[in-house]
Every structure is written in C-alpha cells, then in structure tokens.
Design a protein around this motif. Structure first.
Motif, PDB file in Angstrom:
ATOM      1  N   ILE A  53      39.584  45.892  -1.753  1.00  0.00           N
ATOM      2  CA  ILE A  53      40.431  46.295  -0.683  1.00  0.00           C
ATOM      3  C   ILE A  53      40.211  45.818   0.587  1.00  0.00           C
ATOM      4  O   ILE A  53      40.722  45.429   1.397  1.00  0.00           O
ATOM      5  CB  ILE A  53      40.351  47.755  -0.819  1.00  0.00           C
ATOM      6  N   PRO A  54      38.686  45.742   1.061  1.00  0.00           N
ATOM      7  CA  PRO A  54      38.567  45.001   2.399  1.00  0.00           C
ATOM      8  C   PRO A  54      39.091  43.733   2.269  1.00  0.00           C
ATOM      9  O   PRO A  54      39.751  43.109   3.889  1.00  0.00           O
ATOM     10  CB  PRO A  54      37.032  45.359   2.384  1.00  0.00           C
ATOM     11  N   ILE A  55      38.751  42.714   1.568  1.00  0.00           N
ATOM     12  CA  ILE A  55      39.148  41.525   1.787  1.00  0.00           C
ATOM     13  C   ILE A  55      40.574  41.163   1.495  1.00  0.00           C
ATOM     14  O   ILE A  55      41.463  40.620   2.336  1.00  0.00           O
ATOM     15  CB  ILE A  55      38.468  40.732   0.239  1.00  0.00           C
ATOM     16  N   LEU A  56      41.536  42.356   0.905  1.00  0.00           N
ATOM     17  CA  LEU A  56      42.870  42.063   0.878  1.00  0.00           C
ATOM     18  C   LEU A  56      43.201  42.621   2.144  1.00  0.00           C
ATOM     19  O   LEU A  56      44.448  41.943   2.799  1.00  0.00           O
ATOM     20  CB  LEU A  56      43.329  42.998  -0.383  1.00  0.00           C
ATOM     21  N   GLY A  57      42.618  43.606   2.872  1.00  0.00           N
ATOM     22  CA  GLY A  57      43.002  43.846   4.142  1.00  0.00           C
ATOM     23  C   GLY A  57      42.909  42.836   5.301  1.00  0.00           C
ATOM     24  O   GLY A  57      43.623  42.768   6.120  1.00  0.00           O
ATOM     25  N   VAL A  58      41.916  42.113   4.988  1.00  0.00           N
ATOM     26  CA  VAL A  58      41.698  40.959   5.897  1.00  0.00           C
ATOM     27  C   VAL A  58      42.848  39.840   5.944  1.00  0.00           C
ATOM     28  O   VAL A  58      43.483  39.506   6.755  1.00  0.00           O
ATOM     29  CB  VAL A  58      40.407  40.179   5.723  1.00  0.00           C
ATOM     30  N   VAL A  59      43.294  39.435   4.845  1.00  0.00           N
ATOM     31  CA  VAL A  59      44.278  38.502   4.198  1.00  0.00           C
ATOM     32  C   VAL A  59      45.582  39.116   4.722  1.00  0.00           C
ATOM     33  O   VAL A  59      46.383  38.228   5.126  1.00  0.00           O
ATOM     34  CB  VAL A  59      44.268  38.243   2.653  1.00  0.00           C
ATOM     35  N   VAL A  60      45.975  40.339   4.308  1.00  0.00           N
ATOM     36  CA  VAL A  60      47.091  40.893   4.611  1.00  0.00           C
ATOM     37  C   VAL A  60      47.148  40.975   6.451  1.00  0.00           C
ATOM     38  O   VAL A  60      48.332  40.549   6.829  1.00  0.00           O
ATOM     39  CB  VAL A  60      47.177  42.387   4.276  1.00  0.00           C
ATOM     40  N   THR A  61      46.227  41.398   6.868  1.00  0.00           N
ATOM     41  CA  THR A  61      46.263  41.408   8.421  1.00  0.00           C
ATOM     42  C   THR A  61      46.516  40.000   9.049  1.00  0.00           C
ATOM     43  O   THR A  61      47.385  39.903   9.977  1.00  0.00           O
ATOM     44  CB  THR A  61      44.891  41.993   9.058  1.00  0.00           C
ATOM     45  N   ALA A  62      45.860  38.850   8.448  1.00  0.00           N
ATOM     46  CA  ALA A  62      46.060  37.613   8.997  1.00  0.00           C
ATOM     47  C   ALA A  62      47.401  37.287   8.766  1.00  0.00           C
ATOM     48  O   ALA A  62      47.943  36.726   9.485  1.00  0.00           O
ATOM     49  CB  ALA A  62      45.181  36.642   8.171  1.00  0.00           C
ATOM     50  N   SER A  63      48.139  37.646   7.581  1.00  0.00           N
ATOM     51  CA  SER A  63      49.673  37.056   7.257  1.00  0.00           C
ATOM     52  C   SER A  63      50.440  38.049   8.216  1.00  0.00           C
ATOM     53  O   SER A  63      51.513  37.313   8.764  1.00  0.00           O
ATOM     54  CB  SER A  63      50.028  37.560   5.999  1.00  0.00           C
ATOM     55  N   LEU A  64      50.058  39.068   8.709  1.00  0.00           N
ATOM     56  CA  LEU A  64      50.748  39.673   9.947  1.00  0.00           C
ATOM     57  C   LEU A  64      50.630  39.292  11.242  1.00  0.00           C
ATOM     58  O   LEU A  64      51.501  39.702  12.186  1.00  0.00           O
ATOM     59  CB  LEU A  64      50.522  41.389   9.821  1.00  0.00           C
ATOM     60  N   GLY A  65      49.617  38.557  11.450  1.00  0.00           N
ATOM     61  CA  GLY A  65      49.474  38.078  12.892  1.00  0.00           C
ATOM     62  C   GLY A  65      47.976  37.983  13.073  1.00  0.00           C
ATOM     63  O   GLY A  65      47.708  37.167  14.095  1.00  0.00           O
ATOM     64  N   GLY A  66      47.106  38.683  12.611  1.00  0.00           N
ATOM     65  CA  GLY A  66      45.797  38.301  12.683  1.00  0.00           C
ATOM     66  C   GLY A  66      45.057  39.239  13.494  1.00  0.00           C
ATOM     67  O   GLY A  66      43.711  39.114  13.990  1.00  0.00           O
ATOM     68  N   ARG A  67      46.074  40.258  14.299  1.00  0.00           N
ATOM     69  CA  ARG A  67      45.326  41.005  15.096  1.00  0.00           C
ATOM     70  C   ARG A  67      45.016  42.469  14.430  1.00  0.00           C
ATOM     71  O   ARG A  67      45.712  42.788  13.554  1.00  0.00           O
ATOM     72  CB  ARG A  67      46.265  41.164  16.579  1.00  0.00           C
ATOM     73  N   ALA A  68      43.929  43.199  15.119  1.00  0.00           N
ATOM     74  CA  ALA A  68      43.701  44.320  14.474  1.00  0.00           C
ATOM     75  C   ALA A  68      44.914  45.220  14.658  1.00  0.00           C
ATOM     76  O   ALA A  68      45.044  45.961  13.659  1.00  0.00           O
ATOM     77  CB  ALA A  68      42.472  44.968  15.217  1.00  0.00           C
ATOM     78  N   THR A  69      45.662  45.190  15.629  1.00  0.00           N
ATOM     79  CA  THR A  69      46.894  46.050  15.728  1.00  0.00           C
ATOM     80  C   THR A  69      47.966  45.793  15.086  1.00  0.00           C
ATOM     81  O   THR A  69      49.071  46.260  14.894  1.00  0.00           O
ATOM     82  CB  THR A  69      47.236  46.337  16.999  1.00  0.00           C
ATOM     83  N   ASP A  70      48.055  44.647  14.143  1.00  0.00           N
ATOM     84  CA  ASP A  70      49.200  44.367  13.334  1.00  0.00           C
ATOM     85  C   ASP A  70      49.488  44.985  12.319  1.00  0.00           C
ATOM     86  O   ASP A  70      50.558  45.285  11.615  1.00  0.00           O
ATOM     87  CB  ASP A  70      49.104  42.605  13.092  1.00  0.00           C
ATOM     88  N   LEU A  71      48.184  45.504  11.451  1.00  0.00           N
ATOM     89  CA  LEU A  71      48.629  46.605  10.474  1.00  0.00           C
ATOM     90  C   LEU A  71      48.945  48.053  10.913  1.00  0.00           C
ATOM     91  O   LEU A  71      48.392  48.441  11.626  1.00  0.00           O
ATOM     92  CB  LEU A  71      47.118  46.694   9.635  1.00  0.00           C
ATOM     93  N   GLY A  72      50.073  48.299  10.620  1.00  0.00           N
ATOM     94  CA  GLY A  72      50.884  49.442  10.921  1.00  0.00           C
ATOM     95  C   GLY A  72      51.824  49.161  12.156  1.00  0.00           C
ATOM     96  O   GLY A  72      52.535  50.435  12.495  1.00  0.00           O
ATOM     97  N   ASP A 191      34.291  49.599   4.900  1.00  0.00           N
ATOM     98  CA  ASP A 191      34.723  48.261   5.000  1.00  0.00           C
ATOM     99  C   ASP A 191      36.228  47.927   4.942  1.00  0.00           C
ATOM    100  O   ASP A 191      36.855  47.379   5.562  1.00  0.00           O
ATOM    101  CB  ASP A 191      34.197  47.245   3.887  1.00  0.00           C
ATOM    102  N   GLY A 192      37.037  49.110   4.267  1.00  0.00           N
ATOM    103  CA  GLY A 192      38.114  49.012   4.007  1.00  0.00           C
ATOM    104  C   GLY A 192      39.089  49.285   5.450  1.00  0.00           C
ATOM    105  O   GLY A 192      39.914  48.663   5.869  1.00  0.00           O
ATOM    106  N   ILE A 193      38.578  50.228   6.072  1.00  0.00           N
ATOM    107  CA  ILE A 193      39.312  50.629   7.349  1.00  0.00           C
ATOM    108  C   ILE A 193      38.996  49.832   8.478  1.00  0.00           C
ATOM    109  O   ILE A 193      39.595  49.623   9.630  1.00  0.00           O
ATOM    110  CB  ILE A 193      38.887  52.151   7.781  1.00  0.00           C
ATOM    111  N   GLY A 194      37.717  48.836   8.321  1.00  0.00           N
ATOM    112  CA  GLY A 194      37.221  48.027   9.247  1.00  0.00           C
ATOM    113  C   GLY A 194      38.104  46.611   8.949  1.00  0.00           C
ATOM    114  O   GLY A 194      37.761  45.712  10.033  1.00  0.00           O
ATOM    115  N   SER A 195      38.732  46.366   8.007  1.00  0.00           N
ATOM    116  CA  SER A 195      39.056  44.925   7.593  1.00  0.00           C
ATOM    117  C   SER A 195      40.099  44.442   8.562  1.00  0.00           C
ATOM    118  O   SER A 195      40.213  43.230   8.837  1.00  0.00           O
ATOM    119  CB  SER A 195      39.911  44.925   6.289  1.00  0.00           C
ATOM    120  N   PRO A 196      41.046  45.150   9.019  1.00  0.00           N
ATOM    121  CA  PRO A 196      41.961  44.471   9.935  1.00  0.00           C
ATOM    122  C   PRO A 196      41.212  44.221  11.333  1.00  0.00           C
ATOM    123  O   PRO A 196      41.769  43.245  11.936  1.00  0.00           O
ATOM    124  CB  PRO A 196      42.910  45.711  10.587  1.00  0.00           C
TER     125      PRO A 196
END
Length: 435
Positions: A53-72, A191-196
């Motif tokens: 889940i954390p690694i998936l969170g990193v990859v997904v956030t990167a695809s959304l723009g790479g910033r911590a605020t991009d998730l959501g 780690d999951g909530i920290g991934s973005p």
C-alpha cells in the motif's frame, strides 16, 4: 554505473530507509513469534499493509503530479491539504518520530546503562536529527549514501543468523484472526498515510538531480519505488521468519520491545546488544531525519514560505523530543484508534486514484471517502471506548466485524464502493462534473 542507475539505487535505498523505521523494526519479529508455523500468512497480511500500500501510494501520487497535496485534490484542494497536514503530523511530530527517540532509549541506552535518563537520550538523539535536517537538499543523499547500507547490512546479518539456527518446534497455538491482525499491525508503521509525502520528497530530490521532464520523473519514481519495494519486502519477510523460528521459546506476555530484545539475545547473546544498538540507531535516525525534513518542507510550502523550513523543523524537533518521553508503549496505544480511523480513508483514495483518468466526477471520490470514513471512524470510537473500559459500543463493534471482507481488514471497502457508486450516479443524472 551511469548517473541514472546510481540515482535509482540511491533514491530507492533512501525511500526504503525513510519507510523502514523503528516501528517497522519492532512489529515484524513480533508477528513471526505469534504466528509460528503460519508465518507466511502473517507475512502476507503485513506485506499487504506495508510495503504494497505505501509503495502504491508513492506511485499513484507521482502519477497525479507528485506533490503531497495531489492525493485527494479531485475531492477538493483544501481537503487534500488538510489530509496532508494530518498525515505529516501523525507520522512526524506526534507519533512516528517521537517513537524513534523512545525506542533508542528503551532498546539501546537502557540496555547499556539503565541509569541514563530518557530526557538525556532525547536531547542527544533529536540534536543529531536537527543537525542532519538543516540542509534539506542533502537529506536524501545523506540517507541513501551513508546510513542505509549499514542498516541493510545489520538486518542481513540477523536474518542470515536466524536461517542458520536449527529449527525447533514452531508455535501451533495461533490467533484465529492472524491475517487481519497482521494487516492492521502494519498500520502502526504509518507508511501508508505517509506515502504521498514520501512521493513529494523523492520528486524534490529528482528535480534537484536534474530530472525536469515529467516523463523522466515518472519513470525514475517507478524504478525507485521498485527498488524500495524489493528491499522492504525482503527485510520484512526475513524479520517475520526470524521471529517464527523462535516461537515457543520466547515469552509472549511482554511488550514488543522486550520481545525483540529477547529474540536478538537468542541469536547473538551479549554481542547481540551491540548489533541491536547499531541497527536501532540507524533505523531510528534515518526515519527521524527523513520525516522531520518532510514535515518542514510540507508546512513551509503550505504557508508559501511565510513559515520557514528551519522554523517548522525547530518546532517539530521540540514536540518530538517532549512526546518521546512518554515511551514506546504509550505512543503505540494512543495511535491505535487514530490510525484505525484515518488509514482506510487514505487507502480508499489511493485505490480510487489508480483510475483517476477514468473517473469523471468529483463526487466519486467523495462517496469513497465518506463510505470508508463512516466505518473506520466508527471502529475508532469502539476502540476508544474499549480502551477506557467502556463496552457500550461493543454491539456496534460486533456488527462492523460482520461486514464483508472484515476477515481481511477491508470491512470498509464495500461501503466505500457503494457510496462511491451512489454519488457517481447522482452526478451523472445532474450532468455536473463538479459534484
């Protein structure tokens, strides 16, 4: 070795080191001990929670723009900022980082000299953390180059030693809810909530290393995430197996840190204290530096540098220092209901964001978050009541435990999906993408 390959390895090692902290060190051996011969089941549950889940969170956030605020952000920018702020406070000053300082004291310092007070340990540990955080552009490089190799080496020694120890009778009296218990044990690593947030710090490092094209950044983050995933899965699996080898030999009526200390003593005797001291110091320091630096960067950016990076880091260090004096067990207990409430919300956002390009309506995300949140926050209230000796909500807890997929720790998934579909259909009828 080319610059690209070197950056992938260093970045992957750094991401691994930031994720692999004190909490991660404590929990896998404990799961191995309680799972015994069924350690693969415990490993599967834990590895799903961390690192998948954390690694998936990193990859997904990167695809959304790479910033911590991009998730959501599709739900709303303010929501994503608030979620990011809550996440970084939980994995930074409030829980994870204070726990690193407390762990160093309880495993390292008390083992060497019980007379040393915890406030002295905290002053030294967080003083070093502060110095390493002063130059944010070098944090990733320092972690990847100097601290992580030592951490990996020491972990490797422990796992190899466990492999060489003759097998004894493994524990057979196993928890009936082993998988879900292992899965939710992974919540404590945070780690999951920290991934973005980790995606943001890795992206910052890549830009500073000269990767300015979005396509190059995405490819590098994928490669870095893969390296970190392999390292994390190998280390966690090895530590769970190490614990399983000694199930039945170590008294489980102890807290996690004494259990871990006993396990190392079984492997190395007195010399194990030295290895444990080095391993814990490296694990805790890498995590403290990475998370405190991330906290500084996040709030400095959120305030548009009205509050400087140095100021945020200084305040964070002070909070971390004082909270660390509570001790590891107290910090873990306080975190349980909070993580139970927020983790499914973050996971639902990660899962739905995989299909971001196919999702037309903002309300789809709103439904997912509301559905997951209703279940997870209800569970959090049940836990708080039980922790306070109040069983008024036990009936609610039993009902939540009957939801589909509860045996896997995903009792919130179906409600999240149902609410998401309802909200999507509503928006489709209204023909409004902003709903």
């Amino acid at each position: 070795m080319s610059k690209k390959h070197r950056d992938i390895i260093i970045g992957g090692f750094a991401l691994f080191a930031i994720f692999f902290g004190a909490g991660n060190l404590i929990f896998p051996p404990y799961l191995g001990l309680i799972s015994g011969q069924n350690w693969p089941q415990a490993a599967l549950g834990f590895l799903l929670s961390d690192p998948i889940i954390p690694i998936l969170g990193v990859v997904v956030t990167a695809s959304l723009g790479g910033r911590a605020t991009d998730l959501g952000k599709r739900l709303s920018l303010n929501f994503s900022k608030i979620l990011g702020a809550i996440s970084i406070l939980l994995i930074g000053p409030f829980f994870s980082v204070p726990r690193t300082g407390a762990t160093v004291h309880e495993i390292l310092v008390q083992g060497l000299n019980p007379a040393i007070p915890n406030w002295l340990t905290a002053l030294v540990f967080f003083g070093i953390t502060y110095l390493l955080c002063l130059n944010p552009s070098q944090v990733i490089d320092k972690i990847g180059k100097y601290l992580t190799p030592g951490l990996l080496l020491l972990t490797f020694i422990i796992v190899v030693k466990a492999l060489l120890v003759p097998s004894s009778d493994l524990l057979t009296d196993l928890p009936s809810d082993l998988f879900v218990r292992s899965f939710k044990e992974g919540y404590q690593t945070m780690d999951g909530i920290g991934s973005p947030l980790m995606a943001g710090i890795v992206l910052t490092s890549l830009i500073q290393s000269g990767y300015h094209k979005q396509k190059d950044q995405h490819r590098m983050i994928l490669a870095i995430s893969f390296v970190a995933f392999v390292l994390l899965a190998t280390v966690y699996g090895g530590l769970i197996y190490t614990g399983a080898k000694f199930s039945g030999q170590i008294n489980l009526d102890q807290d996690r840190i004494p259990i871990l200390t006993s396990l190392i003593a079984q492997l190395f005797g007195r010399s194990g204290q030295i290895i444990m001291a080095l391993m814990v110091s490296l694990a805790c320091l890498t995590t403290a530096v990475g998370l405190t630096s991330t906290c500084g960067q996040y709030f400095a950016e959120l305030s548009q540098n009205k509050v400087s990076y140095r100021t945020v880091v200084s305040l964070a260090i002070l909070v971390e220092l004082f909270l660390s004096l509570l001790g590891v067990d107290a910090l873990i207990s306080i975190a349980v209901p909070i993580l139970t409430g927020i983790y499914p919300i973050v996971i639902s956002l990660i899962l739905w964001s995989i299909f971001d390009k196919q999702i037309k309506y903002q309300s789809t995300y709103l439904g997912a978050v509301v559905g997951a949140g209703l279940i997870s926050i209800s569970q959090a209230f049940v836990l708080v009541n039980q922790m306070n000796g109040n069983h008024a909500l036990d009936t609610l807890g039993d009902a939540l435990g009957q939801l589909p997929l509860s045996q896997f720790g995903f009792e919130w998934l179906l409600p999240s999906l149902i609410f998401s579909i309802i909200c999507t259909l509503f928006s489709q009828v209204k023909k409004n993408k902003n709903l």
